[in-house]
Design a protein around this motif. Structure first.
Motif, short mmCIF file in Angstrom:
data_model
loop_
_atom_site.label_atom_id
_atom_site.label_comp_id
_atom_site.label_asym_id
_atom_site.label_seq_id
_atom_site.Cartn_x
_atom_site.Cartn_y
_atom_site.Cartn_z
N SER A 209 0.83 -1.21 0.00
CA SER A 209 0.00 0.00 0.00
C SER A 209 0.86 1.26 0.00
O SER A 209 0.58 2.22 -0.72
CB SER A 209 -0.93 0.00 1.22
OG SER A 209 -1.77 -1.14 1.20
N LYS A 224 -7.79 4.55 -1.65
CA LYS A 224 -8.75 3.90 -0.75
C LYS A 224 -10.06 3.64 -1.46
O LYS A 224 -10.65 2.55 -1.36
CB LYS A 224 -8.96 4.78 0.49
CG LYS A 224 -9.94 4.25 1.52
CD LYS A 224 -11.32 4.89 1.38
CE LYS A 224 -11.29 6.37 1.68
NZ LYS A 224 -12.62 7.01 1.48
N VAL A 238 -13.93 0.16 6.59
CA VAL A 238 -13.66 1.59 6.67
C VAL A 238 -14.66 2.27 7.61
O VAL A 238 -14.30 3.14 8.42
CB VAL A 238 -13.68 2.24 5.27
CG1 VAL A 238 -13.67 3.77 5.37
CG2 VAL A 238 -12.49 1.76 4.44
#
Length: 264
Positions: A209, A224, A238
């Motif tokens: 990431s 994201k 999330v």
């Protein structure tokens, strides 16, 4: 050119290892000293460098002197070496919270000073160092030190006014990331995954990431959103993070670290 280290802890060893690995200097061009003879011997055996019995001996011989000690010891170290530091030598300090002005005052004479805030991923060649200097440091000296720092990761020039912020977002932040990896792995273990495998999955995901942010140039929010499918699993995760105040907690942690650095 001789490079001297006062303090041979993890950060000093990361720097020495990177410099030798890139071939920027040879072991015979690096000297160091530490609090104990055992530490000196261990580092000498591992890297092939020479060691000295005192701080003053390193300072007298080295052209560039790296002060790789904790902030609370810096005053004593400077007192040990100040008589050996001439106007041509370059001082590189990696002590958090100690400004160039503070260091200049302790030396009680004009001294070339470079201040560096590295971090522990330097141990695996992925460090991130922030760098600033005083007006006495020449461009040639500065560029050479930057080259040394880039042997174990990235190095960026920043105004000294941002050094405490660097401590919060980079210098100390590996600890936050390790905590995040551990928490993800704990959840995976709770779900039935063997712990060793859980650490590998979590750590590789963080590594990948971070690489996406650096190499794509995309905003982290955009990356994201790419993972969050409508009514999918990721957006549920999330949401749970947001309900727990994840971003706010991280911001408070970084701010607390910055405040502590300013108080050192």
């Amino acid at each position: 050119m001789t490079l001297g280290f006062i303090g041979l802890g993890n950060m000093a060893k990361a720097m020495i290892g990177g410099i030798l690995h890139k071939g920027l200097m040879g072991p015979n061009e690096i000297i160091g000293t530490a609090q104990t003879e055992a530490t000196c011997q261990k580092v000498a055996n591992k890297y092939g460098i020479q060691t000295r019995s005192s701080n003053a001996a390193v300072a007298a011989e080295a052209d560039i002197i790296v002060l790789a000690v904790k902030p609370q010891y810096l005053k004593v170290v400077i007192a040990d070496i100040m008589d050996s530091v001439t106007e041509n030598k370059v001082i590189v300090s990696i002590a958090a919270g100690k400004t160039i002005g503070w260091i200049e005052k302790e030396f009680e004479k004009p001294t070339k000073i470079i201040r560096v805030m590295p971090n522990t991923p330097a141990l695996v060649g992925e460090g991130c160092s922030a760098v600033c200097r005083n007006d006495l440091v020449s461009d040639d000296d500065f560029h050479f030190v930057m080259e040394l720092l880039e042997s174990f990761g990235k190095a960026y020039t920043v105004p000294e006014s941002l050094m405490d912020v660097v401590v919060g977002v980079s210098g100390s932040s590996p600890a936050y990331v390790f905590l995040f990896i551990e928490a993800m792995a704990d959840a995976a273990v709770a779900g039935g995954m063997p712990r060793k495998q859980a650490y590998e999955f979590a750590a590789q995901s963080v590594l990948g990431s971070a690489k996406m942010v650096l190499e794509t140039g995309k905003h982290p929010g955009e990356l994201k959103d790419m993972v969050c499918s409508p009514a999918g699993t990721t957006i549920e995760a999330v949401r749970a993070l947001e309900e727990g105040g994840f971003r706010g907690v991280v911001m408070r942690a970084v701010s607390a670290c910055i405040d502590k650095s300013k108080s050192l």
